[in-house]
Design an enzyme around this catalytic site. Structure first.
Site, short mmCIF file in Angstrom:
data_model
loop_
_atom_site.label_atom_id
_atom_site.label_comp_id
_atom_site.label_asym_id
_atom_site.label_seq_id
_atom_site.Cartn_x
_atom_site.Cartn_y
_atom_site.Cartn_z
N ASP A 19 -6.37 2.51 -1.87
CA ASP A 19 -4.98 2.29 -2.33
C ASP A 19 -4.92 0.95 -3.07
O ASP A 19 -4.22 0.01 -2.64
CB ASP A 19 -3.99 2.31 -1.15
N HIS A 258 -10.87 -7.31 4.04
CA HIS A 258 -10.77 -6.12 4.90
C HIS A 258 -11.60 -4.95 4.33
O HIS A 258 -12.50 -4.42 4.98
CB HIS A 258 -9.31 -5.66 5.00
#
Ligand code: RIB
Ligand code: CA
Length: 334
Positions: A19, A258
């Site tokens: 995303d 991340h």
């Protein structure tokens, strides 16, 4: 490479569902510069930005990476994914805009010269491609999810049987022993679609959860992006908003990698230490929505139903060295 030859059978394929999103883009930057995986497809999904923007950002960024890599990375097609969570909910994006910028890619594409062309797109939906890849690549395929798990859950619903041979599914998401980053209970990717996460974590497939327990330690100082050539300048612009958010929120001069860590774990599993345990997800609309319930009790018994490999420890130095070593492969990093 001729299909079916010995060397073809040694090829490892990866599908990245993302995303983008700044850290998603940094993950793709690392992945595309490595021969470890061959990328047949990238799929995009709602999350940090709308599904429409995620699709456009992924195509722009894949094209940008190809323009700066010596080796000929194939023109990896991007497939558009889910716009809403399985339960029909949609995340507010006010905080995501503060982290990733108004359109999800920081200030990178403020410089229009970086918009040379849009990478290959498709009208085929992401979940269809995930099923096709699982069916055709089987045990040679690793799926890495860097956003909400909606596309993967939709693919599992459509054709659960084809995933039985998939080598590994690495999920960036969740938290076992620490607070979330969207609410005290929940990490962003899981919070966006708790039901999808519940279905993936209880699938019994070989899933590795790379959650905040390890990604919060994957911190890279922004000085690493100073100097260098045009490629490094573009990444400096990409992380500009993300770094400003870190400075404001954590009073830190580093950014949290991340998604790059999740992809790195797929490439080099020994970067983390994992424990095998059951992971459930709170799918309520209450204060614990999106919480990953990781059963770390010692006396779980030898047979844990549908276990997940949960990453709890990370070799930070080795990961950061691994990550930077791949950025150096781009024309314009130095
Ligand atoms: O919690 C971090 C995750 O949420 C990362 O994937 C980041 O890109 C956002 O999607
Ligand atoms: Ca992401």
């Amino acid at each position: 490479m001729v299909a079916g030859t010995k060397c073809e059978s040694l090829v490892r394929y990866a599908l990245v569902d993302c995303d983008p999103g700044v850290d998603d883009a940094l993950a793709l930057t690392m992945g595309f510069a490595s021969p470890i995986f061959r990328y047949d497809a990238v799929t995009s999904v709602h999350g940090n930005v709308s599904a429409r923007l995620a699709y456009r950002n992924a195509r722009r960024f894949v094209s940008f990476l190809r323009d700066h890599l010596e080796s000929s990375v194939p023109d990896v097609p991007v497939y558009p994914g889910a716009t809403l969570a399985l339960d029909g909910s949609r995340m507010s994006r006010s905080e995501s805009r503060l982290i990733h910028g108004p359109e999800g890619m920081g200030a990178m594409f403020d410089d229009k010269r970086r918009l040379r062309r849009l990478g290959r797109g498709s009208s085929k939906p992401a979940w269809e491609v995930i099923v096709e890849q699982a069916a055709s690549r089987g045990s040679a395929l690793t799926i890495i999810t860097l956003g909400p798990l909606t596309n993967l859950a939709l693919a599992l619903r459509r054709a659960p049987g084809v995933f039985s041979r998939v080598k590994r599914i690495v999920v960036m998401g969740g938290a076992a022993r620490m607070p979330g980053n969207v609410t005290p209970a929940a990490e962003f990717n899981i919070y966006c679609d708790p039901l999808a996460a519940k279905e993936v974590f209880s699938s019994g497939l070989p899933v590795t959860m790379v959650g905040l327990d390890v990604t919060r330690r994957a911190l890279l100082h922004v000085d690493e992006f100073e100097g260098g050539g045009s490629f490094r300048a573009a990444l400096r612009d990409l992380i500009k908003v993300y770094a400003r958010f870190s400075r404001k929120r954590r009073d830190a001069g580093d950014i949290t990698l991340h998604d790059p860590l999740a992809l790195a774990v797929a490439m080099k599993p020994d970067l983390v230490k994992t424990v095998s345990c059951r992971v459930d997800v709170d799918t309520s609309k209450g204060i614990a929505r999106g919480m990953t319930l990781v059963d770390l009790r010692e006396n779980r018994g030898s047979r844990v139903k549908n276990p997940v490999d949960v990453a709890l420890d990370l070799d930070v130095k080795r990961f950061l060295t691994f990550f930077i070593s791949h950025l150096r492969k781009y024309r314009g990093w130095e």
